[in-house]
Design a protein around this motif. Sequence first.
Motif, PDB file in Angstrom:
ATOM      1  N   LEU A 151      70.675 -12.580 -49.294  1.00 50.33           N
ATOM      2  CA  LEU A 151      71.470 -13.114 -48.199  1.00 50.33           C
ATOM      3  C   LEU A 151      72.374 -14.205 -48.727  1.00 50.33           C
ATOM      4  O   LEU A 151      71.920 -15.095 -49.451  1.00 50.33           O
TER       5      LEU A 151
ATOM      6  N   LEU B 208      74.577 -17.134 -47.193  1.00 55.71           N
ATOM      7  CA  LEU B 208      74.697 -17.836 -45.921  1.00 55.71           C
ATOM      8  C   LEU B 208      76.028 -18.581 -45.842  1.00 55.71           C
ATOM      9  O   LEU B 208      76.587 -18.982 -46.858  1.00 55.71           O
TER      10      LEU B 208
ATOM     11  N   LYS C 293      70.948 -23.780 -46.780  1.00 57.86           N
ATOM     12  CA  LYS C 293      69.638 -24.111 -46.212  1.00 57.86           C
ATOM     13  C   LYS C 293      68.783 -24.559 -47.380  1.00 57.86           C
ATOM     14  O   LYS C 293      68.740 -23.885 -48.409  1.00 57.86           O
TER      15      LYS C 293
ATOM     16  N   LYS D  18      72.844 -21.609 -50.735  1.00 56.31           N
ATOM     17  CA  LYS D  18      73.459 -20.647 -49.823  1.00 56.31           C
ATOM     18  C   LYS D  18      72.997 -19.218 -50.075  1.00 56.31           C
ATOM     19  O   LYS D  18      73.166 -18.361 -49.217  1.00 56.31           O
ATOM     20  N   LYS D  19      72.446 -18.940 -51.248  1.00 55.50           N
ATOM     21  CA  LYS D  19      72.079 -17.565 -51.600  1.00 55.50           C
ATOM     22  C   LYS D  19      70.562 -17.473 -51.765  1.00 55.50           C
ATOM     23  O   LYS D  19      69.968 -18.249 -52.526  1.00 55.50           O
ATOM     24  N   TRP D  20      69.971 -16.512 -51.055  1.00 52.90           N
ATOM     25  CA  TRP D  20      68.523 -16.343 -51.071  1.00 52.90           C
ATOM     26  C   TRP D  20      68.178 -14.875 -51.285  1.00 52.90           C
ATOM     27  O   TRP D  20      68.835 -13.991 -50.721  1.00 52.90           O
TER      28      TRP D  20
ATOM     29  N   VAL E 207      66.113 -17.324 -40.751  1.00 58.15           N
ATOM     30  CA  VAL E 207      67.568 -17.199 -40.761  1.00 58.15           C
ATOM     31  C   VAL E 207      68.012 -16.469 -39.495  1.00 58.15           C
ATOM     32  O   VAL E 207      67.465 -15.408 -39.166  1.00 58.15           O
TER      33      VAL E 207
ATOM     34  N   GLU F 251      74.059 -16.793 -39.105  1.00 58.50           N
ATOM     35  CA  GLU F 251      74.144 -17.653 -40.285  1.00 58.50           C
ATOM     36  C   GLU F 251      74.458 -16.863 -41.558  1.00 58.50           C
ATOM     37  O   GLU F 251      74.768 -17.440 -42.588  1.00 58.50           O
ATOM     38  N   ILE F 252      74.359 -15.539 -41.465  1.00 56.62           N
ATOM     39  CA  ILE F 252      74.511 -14.687 -42.645  1.00 56.62           C
ATOM     40  C   ILE F 252      75.967 -14.290 -42.842  1.00 56.62           C
ATOM     41  O   ILE F 252      76.564 -13.628 -41.990  1.00 56.62           O
TER      42      ILE F 252
END
Length: 158
Positions: free
Chosen positions: A109, A111, A115, A119-121, A144, A148-149
């Motif tokens: 993801l 974002l 978070k 930003k990248k998960w 999430v 938010e994505i």
Amino acid sequence: MAQAKNQALLDILEPIIADQGLLLWDLNIKQVGGQKTVEVLVDLPEHQNISMAQITEFTQAVNEALDSAEVDPVPGEYMLDIASPGMDRSLALPWHFAWAKDGDLAVTLALFAAKDGQKKWTGEITDLRDTGLTLQTDQEKLEVNFDEIAKAIVAVQF
């Protein structure tokens, strides 16, 4: 997906998709550099991989149906691009996320806003709600909301 954008095109595609046992992943009509492109992404259900022969058979059926349609569902000249969504397919609709969860697939993801400092998960979806999802990463569980994505894809694992 472009369902509301072009119901006439969907009316032509859906019987062919059903007849061939396919899954419509996405449908886009884009204009790039003066060239209109109709992009149709199809796959097999239940996490099976579509073959090139199946894409070819589907393409032929779609071409025949479009050629014989009384009214052109996409006015003007366009290029028809039919393909598989690929291993690193985009996830945009709630059922796309459910498909990834059901297949125990890792997703990445990106974002809009950070978070916990990033930003990248990447992780697996452990829970889906109407408004979002829970992502189990190596470090933590992350809640999430869909809004938010910025972008979501299946994370290709080697």
